[in-house]
Design an enzyme around this catalytic site. Structure first.
Site, PDB file in Angstrom:
ATOM      1  N   LYS A  31       0.478  -1.402   0.091  1.00  0.00           N
ATOM      2  CA  LYS A  31       0.473  -0.137   0.107  1.00  0.00           C
ATOM      3  C   LYS A  31       1.066   1.079  -0.408  1.00  0.00           C
ATOM      4  CE  LYS A  31      -4.102  -1.774   2.032  1.00  0.00           C
ATOM      5  NZ  LYS A  31      -4.760  -2.280   3.521  1.00  0.00           N
ATOM      6  N   LYS A  42     -12.289  -3.671  -4.373  1.00  0.00           N
ATOM      7  CA  LYS A  42     -12.575  -3.303  -5.107  1.00  0.00           C
ATOM      8  C   LYS A  42     -12.068  -1.721  -5.533  1.00  0.00           C
ATOM      9  CE  LYS A  42     -12.570  -2.058   0.485  1.00  0.00           C
ATOM     10  NZ  LYS A  42     -13.824  -2.323   1.177  1.00  0.00           N
ATOM     11  N   LYS A  92      -6.483 -10.429  -7.144  1.00  0.00           N
ATOM     12  CA  LYS A  92      -7.580 -10.673  -6.938  1.00  0.00           C
ATOM     13  C   LYS A  92      -8.422  -9.480  -6.728  1.00  0.00           C
ATOM     14  CE  LYS A  92      -8.662 -10.367  -2.173  1.00  0.00           C
ATOM     15  NZ  LYS A  92      -8.740 -10.762  -0.411  1.00  0.00           N
TER      16      LYS A  92
END
Length: 327
Positions: A111, A195, A192
């Site tokens: 991240k 969203k 994966k």
């Protein structure tokens, strides 16, 4: 008694990956354990959030829990920030954690990659996640493979604390779904479903219109063989569609493969759209029926009160063990 805790961040529109890999498990596990399901808004603010959007999303996630079948009479459904002990125990456990442990956390590396600066909370949030879990004497945590490292850290922190201050925390076990724990992106089936992915065509939101997700399914990446079989290494796109079909229909993959032998991918995709439309349509109908904010607030307030009762007992036990003075 078996006790379950899990949570979802109120950021972005929840996808069918969130439903099949997490919320569907929530519904199943509430029947076999004392369940605590949280909207983890404190985790969401580790990156910048629009205040109005954060409030809106927090309500939506709680509403989706209920629409998907989580029963507030069986499970405690609440907003993380409504129980102050999450933040309080999070700080206490930071003082029982080591930087070396956090340096090894792969999600922080992912991240923060490419960013000039990141918030401290993005670095320390695995400790807050440990506090979330340990607050409720959790025995099992439904997670995907990518979250297993966080459960290991939670166990390490709890074991260290117990070793120094006595038997204080229950050591939780990860509950990893054997099949379908990772739903993959429709455009890149080796990654994966997310969203937050840039390409809208990579994912399907739980509340998405059937006409919209039909186009995404029909365009989903497969391969040039035109043979329907489950083979994640050589046919990741087809295998992903078969996994989604199996989980929505409640039917074994082998039975689906046998039914479509000799048929092309188009038939599989068209039927998958029908199966998804039926299931998501039920969820969406229930979601709209739960649109009264006063009724939702009533459920969340009652659940938060139940959660606070247990969380306060845990924090008091921790304070007593450490020598923090209580009046």
């Amino acid at each position: 008694m078996k006790r379950v805790f899990s949570g979802v961040q109120p950021s972005g529109n929840l996808t069918i990956g969130n439903y099949l890999g997490a919320i569907k498990q929530f519904v199943e596990m509430q029947n076999e354990a004392e369940a605590f399901y949280c909207v983890v808004d404190l985790h969401a603010i580790t990156v910048p959030q629009d205040p109005a959007e954060l409030r809106k999303r927090s309500r939506e996630i709680a509403q989706l829990y209920l629409a998907c079948g989580v029963d507030p009479a069986q499970a405690t459904v609440f907003i993380q920030s409504h129980v102050k002990e999450h933040a309080e125990l999070g700080w206490i456990l930071q003082c029982a954690s080591y930087m070396g442990e956090l340096n090894r956390m792969t999600q922080y590396k992912d991240k923060s990659e490419g960013k000039q600066s990141v918030h401290v909370g993005l670095y320390t949030y695995p400790v807050l996640m440990a506090a979330d879990i340990l607050l409720y004497d959790t025995t099992h945590v439904p997670v995907g493979d990518d979250q297993k490292q966080h459960i290991e850290l939670t166990r390490d922190i709890a074991t260290r604390f117990n070793g120094r201050f006595g038997d204080t925390f229950v050591l939780p076990e990860p509950h990893i779904q054997e099949f379908g724990a990772r739903i993959m992106a429709l455009d890149e089936p080796t990654k994966k479903m997310s969203k937050s992915a840039e390409n809208e065509g990579s994912r399907i939101a739980i509340l998405e219109d059937p006409a919209v997700f039909k186009k995404k399914i029909m365009r989903a990446v497969t391969d040039t063989e035109n043979e329907i079989r489950f083979d994640e290494d050589n046919k990741p796109g087809v295998s992903n569609l078969l996994t989604i079909y199996s989980l929505f229909a409640g039917e074994p993959v082998d039975a689906i493969v046998a039914r479509y032998q000799g048929q092309g991918y188009g038939n599989l995709k068209k039927d998958l759209v029908e199966v998804m439309t039926d299931k998501l349509g039920t969820i969406q109908k229930r979601y709209n029926e739960l649109s009264d904010p006063a009724e939702l607030d009533k459920i969340l307030a009652a659940s938060a009160e139940r959660a606070r009762t247990i969380a306060e007992q845990t924090v008091n036990r921790v304070k007593d063990a450490m020598g923090l003075m209580r009046l």
